[in-house]
Design an enzyme around this catalytic site. Structure first.
Site, mmCIF file in Angstrom:
data_model
loop_
_atom_site.group_PDB
_atom_site.id
_atom_site.type_symbol
_atom_site.label_atom_id
_atom_site.label_comp_id
_atom_site.label_asym_id
_atom_site.label_seq_id
_atom_site.Cartn_x
_atom_site.Cartn_y
_atom_site.Cartn_z
ATOM 1 N N GLU A 163 0.846 -1.193 0.000
ATOM 2 C CA GLU A 163 0.000 0.000 0.000
ATOM 3 C C GLU A 163 0.889 1.253 0.000
ATOM 4 O O GLU A 163 0.730 2.148 -0.825
ATOM 5 C CB GLU A 163 -0.894 -0.006 1.236
ATOM 6 C CG GLU A 163 -1.769 1.224 1.370
ATOM 7 C CD GLU A 163 -2.469 1.280 2.724
ATOM 8 O OE1 GLU A 163 -3.422 2.078 2.847
ATOM 9 O OE2 GLU A 163 -2.079 0.551 3.651
ATOM 10 N N HIS A 164 1.822 1.305 0.951
ATOM 11 C CA HIS A 164 2.799 2.392 1.038
ATOM 12 C C HIS A 164 4.201 1.788 0.931
ATOM 13 O O HIS A 164 4.527 0.883 1.685
ATOM 14 C CB HIS A 164 2.708 3.120 2.378
ATOM 15 C CG HIS A 164 1.331 3.560 2.774
ATOM 16 N ND1 HIS A 164 0.546 2.841 3.663
ATOM 17 C CD2 HIS A 164 0.617 4.639 2.418
ATOM 18 C CE1 HIS A 164 -0.602 3.472 3.831
ATOM 19 N NE2 HIS A 164 -0.589 4.565 3.088
#
Length: 469
Positions: free
Chosen positions: A355-356
């Protein structure tokens, strides 16, 4: 591939395991199988959520009221937040928080504006034209979670791209809070008012997703002009817990969704040049979201890994949500992954599809350009995920659980649909008519060809039995 715990971590109150991939000749599938992921009971959640959705669809507001009493401990006469409550929340908002939200909104709007696609056309001979026209969806439902934290930033991240897309009708749903008289948290209400969203409903969890997807009539006996119904939407977006994500999966098809968001995750690709304190701080920052949050360090430096563990031992004890962070770092979803070199680390990151993803290496921009699967990439030691959560201008609603391999974060396109417009005249149709007939007959769909022949050769365009002409 099993991991090992570090004794120093255990003494510090957490057990962040190590997965050593050095010397392992793993293909993409092997890498995916070796990587840490949360252990979530999706099957039991699906059964519970399906029951809630059915309850809301059949019971309407009475079901929402009963669920609010059961899960949130509040009694409701309706779900609609009064306009006066929105205005009051903004009037009472801490000026520093308001300034932060205004900066976040300004930057998000600037980035959203450049995402709006233009209509495009191709012109063929004889004036034939095919156009792709972008049209906003009619109405969207934007979910803003409650639970362990307060997320006015999620109001910004959901609303701004929808407004940039030109969506005319927006409704926010956020869980009712007993301590605030059954309304959502005041900071969430203030953010909605700041953005000009007037329709906010105090409803959370899977029941909120069901209400937005299928609609809920106004409570029995409500004044006709009170506007207390929840009208069905075309698209539901926004993060949430396992039950919210499961509900979005189950209503997909009845409405569009942005993604089935799982627990938040951060991966950090770092080499010997990385600052151990920054790496540890960023891992803690994501771990404080949720006990199921994932924090993963990918590095070719044993020295850095050891230094990060030392920094974590200090920061985990010192942070406000220490127990939650320790649980997240100790879970099966978090790990230090040792690799042979940065190139191997990039392969791991592409398999993990975080996601990050933060890049703390030499020539971080060049390394970032080689990453093909991530929700958002944060380049260099001064671009922490926290920046993207609030004020970078990017959107923090991002694909999780490896879905960044094929999915994108929330953006203007989430709220748009492309309509193709075909505009041919008789001469242009004649240019390709024989091709249409040939292809239709090859697919044993002769009436398709007859529809063209009826225009071009009327005397032979009679109904066909499918025999070759």
């Amino acid at each position: 591939m099993p991991g090992t715990e570090d004794p120093a971590d255990v003494r510090a109150g957490f057990a962040l395991r190590t997965i050593d991939l050095r010397g392992a000749a793993l293909d993409h599938a092997g890498l995916k199988a070796a990587l840490p992921r949360p252990e979530l009971d999706v099957d039991s959640a699906s059964a519970a959520v399906a029951a809630i959705i059915a309850e809301v669809r059949s019971g309407g507001f009475a079901a929402l009221s009963a669920l609010a009493s059961r899960f949130d401990g509040v009694e409701q006469a309706h779900t609609r937040v009064p306009a006066a409550a929105l205005a009051e929340a903004l009037a009472n908002l801490d000026p520093a928080v308001r300034a932060g939200l205004e900066e976040s909104i300004e930057r998000a709007r600037e980035f959203a504006a450049v995402q709006v696609p233009e209509d495009v056309s191709v012109v063929y001979p004889h004036g034939a034209r095919v156009t792709q026209r972008w049209v906003p969806v009619r109405r969207v439902g934007l979910y803003v979670p409650g639970g362990l934290a307060v997320y006015p930033s999620s109001v910004v991240m959901n609303v701004v791209p929808a407004q940039a897309a030109g969506v005319a009708s927006l409704a926010i749903a956020s869980p009712p809070q007993k301590e605030f008289g059954g309304l959502p948290h005041p900071t969430i209400l203030a953010a909605a008012e700041l953005l000009g969203v007037r329709e906010v409903h105090a409803v959370g969890g899977a029941q909120a997703i069901a209400a937005l997807a299928y609609g809920v009539p106004a409570p029995a006996g409500s004044p006709a002009d009170a506007d207390l119904a929840i009208e069905p939407v075309d698209v539901v977006t926004g993060p949430g817990n396992l039950y919210v994500a499961t509900a979005k999966r189950l209503v997909k098809g009845a409405v569009g969704i942005d993604a089935e968001a799982g627990p938040t995750e951060i991966a950090i690709l770092a080499d010997y040049t990385a600052h151990a304190g920054y790496v540890a701080a960023d891992m803690v920052s994501q771990a404080e979201h949720d006990p199921n949050a994932a924090a993963v360090l990918v590095t070719d430096s044993e020295e850095l890994a050891a230094a990060v563990r030392g920094e974590l031992a200090l920061r985990v004890r010192a942070t406000r949500h220490s127990a939650r962070v320790a649980e997240a770092l100790s879970g099966p979803q978090s790990a230090v992954i040792l690799v042979d070199d940065v190139a191997a680390g990039i392969r791991v990151c592409n398999a993990y599809a975080a996601e990050h993803l933060e890049i703390h290496t030499l020539d971080a921009r060049a390394v970032a350009s080689r990453v093909k699967a991530a929700g958002a990439i944060f380049v260099g030691e001064d671009s922490p995920v926290s920046l993207g959560d609030y004020c970078a201008g990017s959107n923090h609603v991002l694909p999780t659980s490896g879905t960044a391999a094929f999915a994108s974060g929330l953006g203007v396109a989430t709220f748009l649909k492309a309509i193709q417009v075909v505009d041919y005249g008789r001469a242009a149709l004649r240019d390709v008519g024989d091709h249409v007939v040939a292809l239709a007959r090859a697919e044993d769909l002769p009436a398709h060809g007859d529809a063209v022949l009826a225009r071009l050769v009327p005397e032979t365009g009679a109904p066909s039995a499918g025999a070759p002409r």
